[in-house]
Design a protein around this motif. Structure first.
Motif, mmCIF file in Angstrom:
data_model
loop_
_atom_site.group_PDB
_atom_site.id
_atom_site.type_symbol
_atom_site.label_atom_id
_atom_site.label_comp_id
_atom_site.label_asym_id
_atom_site.label_seq_id
_atom_site.Cartn_x
_atom_site.Cartn_y
_atom_site.Cartn_z
ATOM 1 N N ASP A 183 3.253 10.056 -10.316
ATOM 2 C CA ASP A 183 2.433 10.674 -11.364
ATOM 3 C C ASP A 183 2.203 12.158 -11.100
ATOM 4 N N GLU A 184 2.166 12.522 -9.812
ATOM 5 C CA GLU A 184 1.973 13.930 -9.435
ATOM 6 C C GLU A 184 3.302 14.688 -9.388
ATOM 7 N N LYS A 185 4.420 13.944 -9.519
ATOM 8 C CA LYS A 185 5.768 14.530 -9.462
ATOM 9 C C LYS A 185 5.978 15.309 -8.160
ATOM 10 N N ASP A 186 5.600 14.667 -7.059
ATOM 11 C CA ASP A 186 5.642 15.305 -5.739
ATOM 12 C C ASP A 186 6.775 14.703 -4.910
ATOM 13 N N TRP A 187 7.929 15.375 -4.897
ATOM 14 C CA TRP A 187 9.080 14.853 -4.153
ATOM 15 C C TRP A 187 8.827 14.819 -2.658
ATOM 16 N N ASN A 188 8.223 15.846 -2.103
ATOM 17 C CA ASN A 188 8.020 15.894 -0.653
ATOM 18 C C ASN A 188 7.196 14.714 -0.160
ATOM 19 N N GLU A 189 6.132 14.405 -0.857
ATOM 20 C CA GLU A 189 5.297 13.279 -0.456
ATOM 21 C C GLU A 189 6.044 11.959 -0.662
ATOM 22 N N GLU B 190 0.830 -1.205 0.000
ATOM 23 C CA GLU B 190 0.000 0.000 0.000
ATOM 24 C C GLU B 190 0.866 1.258 0.000
ATOM 25 N N ILE B 191 1.955 1.235 0.758
ATOM 26 C CA ILE B 191 2.863 2.381 0.782
ATOM 27 C C ILE B 191 3.471 2.596 -0.602
ATOM 28 N N THR B 192 3.905 1.514 -1.247
ATOM 29 C CA THR B 192 4.486 1.654 -2.593
ATOM 30 C C THR B 192 3.440 2.094 -3.605
ATOM 31 N N ASN B 193 2.193 1.681 -3.424
ATOM 32 C CA ASN B 193 1.116 2.148 -4.306
ATOM 33 C C ASN B 193 0.904 3.656 -4.149
ATOM 34 N N MET C 46 3.215 5.686 -3.265
ATOM 35 C CA MET C 46 4.374 6.301 -3.918
ATOM 36 C C MET C 46 4.147 6.419 -5.421
ATOM 37 N N LYS C 47 3.565 5.376 -6.011
ATOM 38 C CA LYS C 47 3.291 5.393 -7.443
ATOM 39 C C LYS C 47 2.386 6.577 -7.814
ATOM 40 N N PHE D 163 13.000 6.631 -8.324
ATOM 41 C CA PHE D 163 12.929 6.591 -6.864
ATOM 42 C C PHE D 163 11.886 5.557 -6.429
ATOM 43 N N TYR D 164 10.744 5.564 -7.095
ATOM 44 C CA TYR D 164 9.697 4.580 -6.809
ATOM 45 C C TYR D 164 10.174 3.168 -7.148
ATOM 46 N N ASP D 165 10.843 3.013 -8.281
ATOM 47 C CA ASP D 165 11.306 1.698 -8.723
ATOM 48 C C ASP D 165 12.229 1.056 -7.689
ATOM 49 N N GLU D 166 13.080 1.866 -7.054
ATOM 50 C CA GLU D 166 13.990 1.321 -6.048
ATOM 51 C C GLU D 166 13.218 0.725 -4.870
ATOM 52 N N HIS D 167 12.126 1.367 -4.491
ATOM 53 C CA HIS D 167 11.348 0.851 -3.364
ATOM 54 C C HIS D 167 10.544 -0.385 -3.765
ATOM 55 N N LYS D 168 10.134 -0.426 -5.014
ATOM 56 C CA LYS D 168 9.455 -1.621 -5.498
ATOM 57 C C LYS D 168 10.423 -2.813 -5.460
#
Length: 229
Positions: A124-130, A114-117, A119-120, A179-184
């Motif tokens: 799409d929102e290109k939100d680094w802070n989140e 759920e956390i990685t979802n 992040m995904k 960044f997301y791919d690394e967590h996946k």
């Protein structure tokens, strides 16, 4: 207990400290900037004593520095700070993730998924802070399952420093997607239940950051270490 209830139970000084942290992480307040009690008291419509308490919280977390007769400033985050956080993360997280492997069950994997979802969605929102907030959530979740109360306590005490460190990373990742791919990939390593794979993936995740920040690749690093010896 929901998040709103937790927030309502926090002292006003803590709520203000949290808002100031967020403003620093959002780069609305800069490193080295002076924080004036009078201005902050007016901004948040509270007493100066409440602001002093909030700044004391940030000082304990090493996010601000108070100097006699000079005032209070946002602490500079130096190259040495970056080096030390990278080293600490490698030491703590590689051990914690390895120990957590055998404690992870289906519920834990659903939570991490759920956390990685989430992040995904932020990719799409290109939100680094989140993304950085979710990075903290992901890593803390796994560390808290390592079964070592002292590792958990030490890691918890470093949360603010690590989050402050993360705000430097947006300029080093090629994209939000990477960044997301690394967590996946981290999640897939944990799902394998293979301690060696988990250890390698965690170290690669952190060392990628090290190479980008320090400009030192693995081969260069080895040569430098030999020279030091």
């Amino acid at each position: 207990m929901d998040e709103d209830s937790i927030i309502l139970q926090k002292p006003l000084s803590q709520l203000i400290a949290d808002q100031l942290k967020r403003r620093i992480w959002n780069k609305e307040i800069q490193f080295g900037e002076r924080l004036l009690e009078t201005d902050l008291a007016e901004t948040y419509d509270v007493s100066r004593s409440t602001i002093r308490e909030a700044l004391k919280i940030l000082e304990i977390e090493e996010l601000v520095i108070s100097q006699a007769r000079k005032g209070t400033y946002v602490a500079d985050f130096t190259q040495q700070d970056l080096d030390e956080i990278i080293e600490l993360r490698t030491l703590i997280e590689s051990q914690a993730f390895k120990h957590a492997v055998n404690n992870l069950d289906q519920k834990h994997f659903r939570d991490l998924e759920e956390i990685t979802n989430q992040m995904k969605a932020k990719v799409d929102e290109k939100d680094w802070n989140e993304l950085f907030d979710l990075d903290m959530k992901f890593h803390s979740y796994v560390v808290n399952l390592c079964g070592n109360s002292r590792i958990i306590k030490i890691y918890d005490s470093l949360q603010v420093q690590i989050r402050t460190f993360l705000m430097h990373l947006d300029q080093y990742y090629s994209s939000h997607q990477s960044f997301y791919d690394e967590h996946k990939e981290l999640l897939q390593a944990l799902a394998s239940k293979d301690v060696q794979i988990v250890n390698e993936r965690v170290k690669n995740h952190i060392e990628y950051v090290e190479e980008k920040l320090l400009g030192v690749g693995a081969g260069q690093k080895s040569e430098l270490e030999k020279e030091e010896v």
